[in-house]
Write an enzyme that holds these catalytic residues in place. Structure first.
Site, PDB file in Angstrom:
ATOM      1  N   SER A  60       0.821  -1.201   0.000  1.00  0.00           N
ATOM      2  CA  SER A  60       0.000   0.000   0.000  1.00  0.00           C
ATOM      3  C   SER A  60       0.865   1.264   0.000  1.00  0.00           C
ATOM      4  O   SER A  60       1.587   1.512  -0.948  1.00  0.00           O
ATOM      5  CB  SER A  60      -0.956  -0.041   1.196  1.00  0.00           C
ATOM      6  N   ASP A  77      -6.303  -3.357  -1.726  1.00  0.00           N
ATOM      7  CA  ASP A  77      -5.148  -3.115  -0.862  1.00  0.00           C
ATOM      8  C   ASP A  77      -4.522  -4.404  -0.310  1.00  0.00           C
ATOM      9  O   ASP A  77      -5.196  -5.251   0.258  1.00  0.00           O
ATOM     10  CB  ASP A  77      -5.598  -2.227   0.307  1.00  0.00           C
TER      11      ASP A  77
END
Length: 302
Positions: free
Chosen positions: A41, A155
């Site tokens: 991320s 994510d």
């Protein structure tokens, strides 16, 4: 004497990921050489920028964004999968930093995302750097899933917030250095003195009326040290994200218990909200000071 080498592992954490920049600066100033990076991320974003040799350019760009600039880079959508498309910010980035294949980067780099609906981890070791970062940083409920070759990704922190198991093997480093941006409250650092003034100044700027409907969604992604006190009044979105945060924190704990780390830097989850990128300079400095302290402790203890 040759430099000590480091395999750097950078966790998820939204805007707190700007602290990763400070950590990298501290490592370089302390005479360490980063020979591989695994990121998730926000860690994928900063790791990719560094591995491509463009971290100074990125830092200059992000540190010159104020709160309104950050809002202007959010391309809002009414999609039920997320309220930000994410195309606008990457288009802005590509104007100053060109895309490159991951396999051609200056430093070995990998990042992780989760393929949906299969629910399995996907590790990006080659292909477009920006596509990989966009997939890895597709925060559920905030950003719409990334689409690559007909598949959708969200994510990577859903399954692997600190990808210690993904350290590239091309170069074996002397040390494993990890940064956890989802640390406990005890890892909180007092805000810089001028933070309060900056916030009061920017808060005087009136947002357009069309942003009103997003107010509740925004509040979820901006810092609130009173979050625990407000649980009773949380909306379903707040509760969903609060639950996700707690699960991510526990996952991070378990990962750090399982894998050997020589040096770790912890940044409290309460340090900044997920979308508070206008606080980049402050977060970079916090990351740098925390990393210098951790390096000093390691060197004096060995």
């Amino acid at each position: 004497m040759s430099k000590k080498t480091v395999s750097l592992v950078l966790s998820s954490g939204g805007a707190r990921g700007m602290a990763h920049i400070g950590v990298i600066e501290a490592l370089e100033e302390s005479g360490y050489e980063i020979v591989s990076i695994a990121g998730c991320s926000a860690g994928a974003l900063i790791g990719g920028m560094y591995a491509s040799g463009n971290l100074p350019k990125f830092k200059d760009w992000i540190c010159n964004l104020d709160k309104i600039d950050v809002f202007s880079l959010m391309d809002f959508t009414l999609s039920s999968k997320g309220f930000i498309k994410g195309d606008k910010v990457f288009a802005a980035l590509k104007k100053i930093i060109e895309d490159r294949p991951i396999e051609d980067l200056d430093i070995p780099f990998v990042c992780t995302a989760v393929e949906i609906p299969a629910g399995k981890e996907h590790i990006f070791r080659k292909g477009s750097m920006y596509s990989a970062i966009r997939a890895s940083a597709s925060i559920p409920t905030a950003f719409t899933p990334a689409k690559i070759h007909g598949k959708e990704y969200i994510d990577g922190s859903i399954l692997n917030p600190i990808p210690l198991n993904l350290i590239p093997k091309e170069k074996i480093a002397d040390l494993v250095f990890a940064v956890d941006l989802n640390g406990p409250k005890t890892a909180f650092v007092e805000n810089l003195k001028d933070r309060e003034k900056k916030e009061s100044d920017t808060s005087k700027v009136k947002l357009p009326n069309w942003l009103t409907e997003y107010r509740q969604k925004f509040s979820t992604y901006f810092s609130s040290n009173e979050k625990e006190e407000k649980i009773k009044g949380m909306s379903s979105l707040d509760l969903l994200n609060y639950s996700f945060d707690m699960l991510q924190d526990k996952l991070s704990e378990l990962v750090l218990e399982k894998y050997q780390v020589d040096i770790i830097v912890e940044i409290s989850r309460t340090q900044a909200g997920t979308l508070e990128f206008h606080r980049a300079a402050e977060l970079i400095e916090i990351g740098k000071q925390k990393a210098l302290a951790a390096i000093n402790k390691y060197e004096n203890g060995h």
